[in-house]
Design an enzyme around this catalytic site. Sequence first.
Site, PDB file in Angstrom:
ATOM      1  N   CYS A   6       0.899  -1.095   0.281  1.00  0.00           N
ATOM      2  CA  CYS A   6      -0.042   0.039   0.012  1.00  0.00           C
ATOM      3  C   CYS A   6       0.628   1.247   0.166  1.00  0.00           C
ATOM      4  O   CYS A   6       0.466   2.388  -0.344  1.00  0.00           O
ATOM      5  CB  CYS A   6      -0.857  -0.120   1.160  1.00  0.00           C
ATOM      6  SG  CYS A   6      -0.011  -0.007   2.763  1.00  0.00           S
ATOM      7  N   HIS A  54      -1.785   0.533   7.583  1.00  0.00           N
ATOM      8  CA  HIS A  54      -2.114   0.644   6.288  1.00  0.00           C
ATOM      9  C   HIS A  54      -2.358   2.040   5.642  1.00  0.00           C
ATOM     10  O   HIS A  54      -2.450   2.945   6.379  1.00  0.00           O
ATOM     11  CB  HIS A  54      -3.746  -0.297   6.090  1.00  0.00           C
ATOM     12  CG  HIS A  54      -4.029  -0.442   4.774  1.00  0.00           C
ATOM     13  ND1 HIS A  54      -3.352  -0.938   3.706  1.00  0.00           N
ATOM     14  CD2 HIS A  54      -5.420  -0.297   4.271  1.00  0.00           C
ATOM     15  CE1 HIS A  54      -4.123  -1.139   2.765  1.00  0.00           C
ATOM     16  NE2 HIS A  54      -5.432  -0.705   3.062  1.00  0.00           N
TER      17      HIS A  54
END
EC number: 3.4.19.12
Length: 441
Positions: free
Chosen positions: A51, A284
């Site tokens: 990510c 994340h």
Amino acid sequence: MSECDKELVDMVWGRNNSNGLADSVFKRWTQGFVFSASEPTALEQFEGGPCAVLAPVQAFLLKRQLFNTEHSNWRSCQDEEQKEILCHTLSDILEIVSFNSNSYCLASWLKEKATRETEQENPAESSQQNEQPTALAAEELGFERFHASIQKRKFNSLSELKEAVLETYSTWRNKYGVLLFLYSVILTKGIENVKNEIEDAERPLIDPVYGHGSQSLINLLLTGHAVSNVWDGDRECSGMKLQGIHSHADVGFLTILESLRFCKVGSFLKSPKFPIWVIGSETHLTVFFTKEMALVAPEAPSEQARRVFETYDPEDNGFIPDAVLEDVMKALDLVSDTDYVNLMKTKLDPEGLGIILLGPFLLEFFPEQSSKVPESFTVYHYNGLRQSNHNEKVAYIEGTAVMGFEDPRLQTDDTPVKCCLQTKWPFVELLWSADRPPSLI
């Protein structure tokens, strides 16, 4: 290691990568840029880790799709359009990190290595493979074999680079596309330039244990600078210069860690040129965006004053020593002759505590100005992880943001995404069209 400099590999994975790097960490990063079947302009992420590259690329892709094209429906994208928008986005990021040096690099497969991840001898077979919904179907290459199979290609003009990026679309789509693009970014920036900007050059860009990308990596992709901090400008701590962000980026950054008071994001990242923000949780990265350009209007005088004031308040205390008031006033082009500064010290610090509070300072020199931000507007949230989406189908979640509700009785929720956004808009409320709010993990 072929033309792939060992310095590059050490910078990304750490010096002990051949011995201490877990196979699972490397494997999590081996994926390509693959579009969701449910949302043609959204990239999918298969496992945790990449990510740090995928979210910034998604943010720049949305910038191009929302503001650089004439699409009547920005969420609609055919196969050929996907190719163009992805390749143009990758070129945009490479242009940012190059800083108009007219020197660009791509990490690509060695020409003599006709592996399954690269161009196939049978074009029809290649086309069919590239359209698979997952980029995990290609041949497994170990860490050493992968790095022995790539080379560095140099280009002396942006047009040459863009042409090469388009020609290697299948490479970006296939299994190692994300890593090859990451290496291309670092090589274009220059290994020494990255080293000079990272706070701790011994710390790898990818955590060798958990596989998360560092803040330096995120900043490199968002701003072109691999600095390790998110505040505005540089700061000094115990004689050490700590580099921050020096200008407004095209795409912004907000983090849940600020709501937990672990850090403070500066206005250069909080107020980007386009209303798109990469959102950081503890583990994340996702993307929050809107088409409402009023959110990123030119910096108001009061916002500039707050930013300058905070550069003299490195510990985020909300005040500065009265000894630096003159410097702040000079930086803001305010009247700063000695008598006037002393008068302001007396007015802003009537108790003689030797400090100037931010609030009274702004009220004195920059009284409340009417906001150009609309009361409500449509917003979207993107999370590339399948398991974080309804029915494991990657799609944007649409909602409505409402500004200005200071009455706690009107609060809608205390979800992580709202807590994160409140670091920029303290009184924002969010109403999502889905049954559940977006996930930041």
